[in-house]
Design an enzyme around this catalytic site. Structure first.
Site, short mmCIF file in Angstrom:
data_model
loop_
_atom_site.label_atom_id
_atom_site.label_comp_id
_atom_site.label_asym_id
_atom_site.label_seq_id
_atom_site.Cartn_x
_atom_site.Cartn_y
_atom_site.Cartn_z
N ASP A 282 5.16 -5.29 -9.42
CA ASP A 282 5.64 -4.58 -8.23
C ASP A 282 6.88 -3.77 -8.59
O ASP A 282 7.90 -4.33 -8.99
CB ASP A 282 5.97 -5.65 -7.18
CG ASP A 282 6.37 -5.04 -5.87
OD1 ASP A 282 6.59 -3.81 -5.81
OD2 ASP A 282 6.46 -5.80 -4.89
N ASN B 127 0.83 -1.22 0.00
CA ASN B 127 0.00 0.00 0.00
C ASN B 127 0.86 1.26 0.00
O ASN B 127 0.48 2.29 0.58
CB ASN B 127 -0.99 0.00 1.18
CG ASN B 127 -2.10 1.06 1.07
OD1 ASN B 127 -2.61 1.55 2.07
ND2 ASN B 127 -2.49 1.42 -0.14
N CYS C 243 3.00 1.69 -3.13
CA CYS C 243 3.35 1.91 -4.55
C CYS C 243 2.13 1.78 -5.46
O CYS C 243 1.57 2.78 -5.89
CB CYS C 243 4.46 0.95 -5.00
SG CYS C 243 6.05 1.23 -4.17
N ARG C 244 1.72 0.55 -5.76
CA ARG C 244 0.69 0.35 -6.79
C ARG C 244 -0.71 0.80 -6.37
O ARG C 244 -1.37 1.54 -7.12
CB ARG C 244 0.66 -1.12 -7.21
CG ARG C 244 1.91 -1.54 -7.95
CD ARG C 244 2.03 -3.05 -8.02
NE ARG C 244 2.26 -3.63 -6.70
CZ ARG C 244 2.31 -4.92 -6.44
NH1 ARG C 244 2.12 -5.79 -7.41
NH2 ARG C 244 2.55 -5.34 -5.21
N SER C 245 -1.19 0.35 -5.21
CA SER C 245 -2.58 0.68 -4.88
C SER C 245 -2.83 2.16 -4.56
O SER C 245 -3.87 2.69 -4.93
CB SER C 245 -3.14 -0.25 -3.78
OG SER C 245 -2.44 -0.13 -2.58
P1 4NP Z 1 3.33 -2.19 -3.39
O1 4NP Z 1 4.93 -2.36 -3.44
O2 4NP Z 1 2.79 -3.54 -3.00
O3 4NP Z 1 2.98 -1.81 -4.79
O4 4NP Z 1 3.06 -1.12 -2.38
C1 4NP Z 1 5.71 -2.82 -2.38
C2 4NP Z 1 6.02 -1.98 -1.35
C3 4NP Z 1 6.83 -2.42 -0.32
C4 4NP Z 1 7.32 -3.71 -0.35
C5 4NP Z 1 7.00 -4.57 -1.38
C6 4NP Z 1 6.18 -4.11 -2.41
N1 4NP Z 1 8.19 -4.15 0.69
O5 4NP Z 1 8.77 -5.24 0.55
O6 4NP Z 1 8.33 -3.44 1.72
#
Ligand code: 4NP
Length: 154
Positions: free
Chosen positions: A123, A10, A12-14
């Site tokens: 991701d 939560n 980056c993408r969402s």
């Molecule tokens: P999201 O990306 O799922 O698009 O917000 C990520 C943000 C953080 C992490 C992995 C994916 N992380 O490993 O902390």
């Protein structure tokens, strides 16, 4: 109509999906009929602002994500939202694992639900700048189809 966008962190993408869709809905003058939120399947970034790289890439295209804060998806979301959209297959299976039996929400993988390929929004967290642009491109395309479908139903 209440839409929830879900990824892993939560940050980056969402949040990007939420920020884009909010702007499309505002421009369409439908903010009183369509609301949106985003969440992560993990608890890793609760209360945090979106990743600085995500915010910077979004800002170039006119989306302000700075007021958003990370939260974790919970079973109660399936009663609160009409449509819950997962960014990738792993997010989808994590959501299925917490989906209550009598869930009213429709749960789907975002891009294929609106006829867009590939199936997953990749991701961008561990990659380079290109990843954030690709996420924006995919989510702008999907947002337009999502809005068109909801408009047709209102
Ligand atoms: P999201 O990306 O799922 O698009 O917000 C990520 C943000 C953080 C992490 C992995 C994916 N992380 O490993 O902390």
């Amino acid at each position: 109509m209440k839409v929830l966008f879900v990824c892993l962190g939560n940050i980056c993408r969402s949040p990007t999906a939420e920020g884009i869709f909010r702007q499309y809905v505002e421009k369409a003058g439908l903010s009183d009929k369509i609301t949106m939120d985003s969440a992560g399947t993990s608890d890793w970034h609760i209360g945090k602002t979106p990743d600085p790289r995500t915010q910077a890439a979004a800002a170039v295209r006119g989306y302000d994500l700075s007021t958003l804060r990370g939260r974790q998806a919970v079973p109660a979301d399936f009663a609160k939202f009409d449509l819950i959209l997962a960014m990738d297959n792993s997010n989808l299976s994590n959501l299925q694992a917490i989906q209550p039996a009598n869930s009213k929400a429709e749960l789907a993988l975002y891009l294929p639900r609106f006829g867009i390929s590939p199936d997953e929004v990749p991701d961008p967290y561990y990659g380079g700048e290109d990843g954030f642009e690709l996420v924006l491109d995919m989510l702008e395309q999907a947002s337009q189809v999502l809005l068109d479908e909801i408009k047709a139903r209102l």
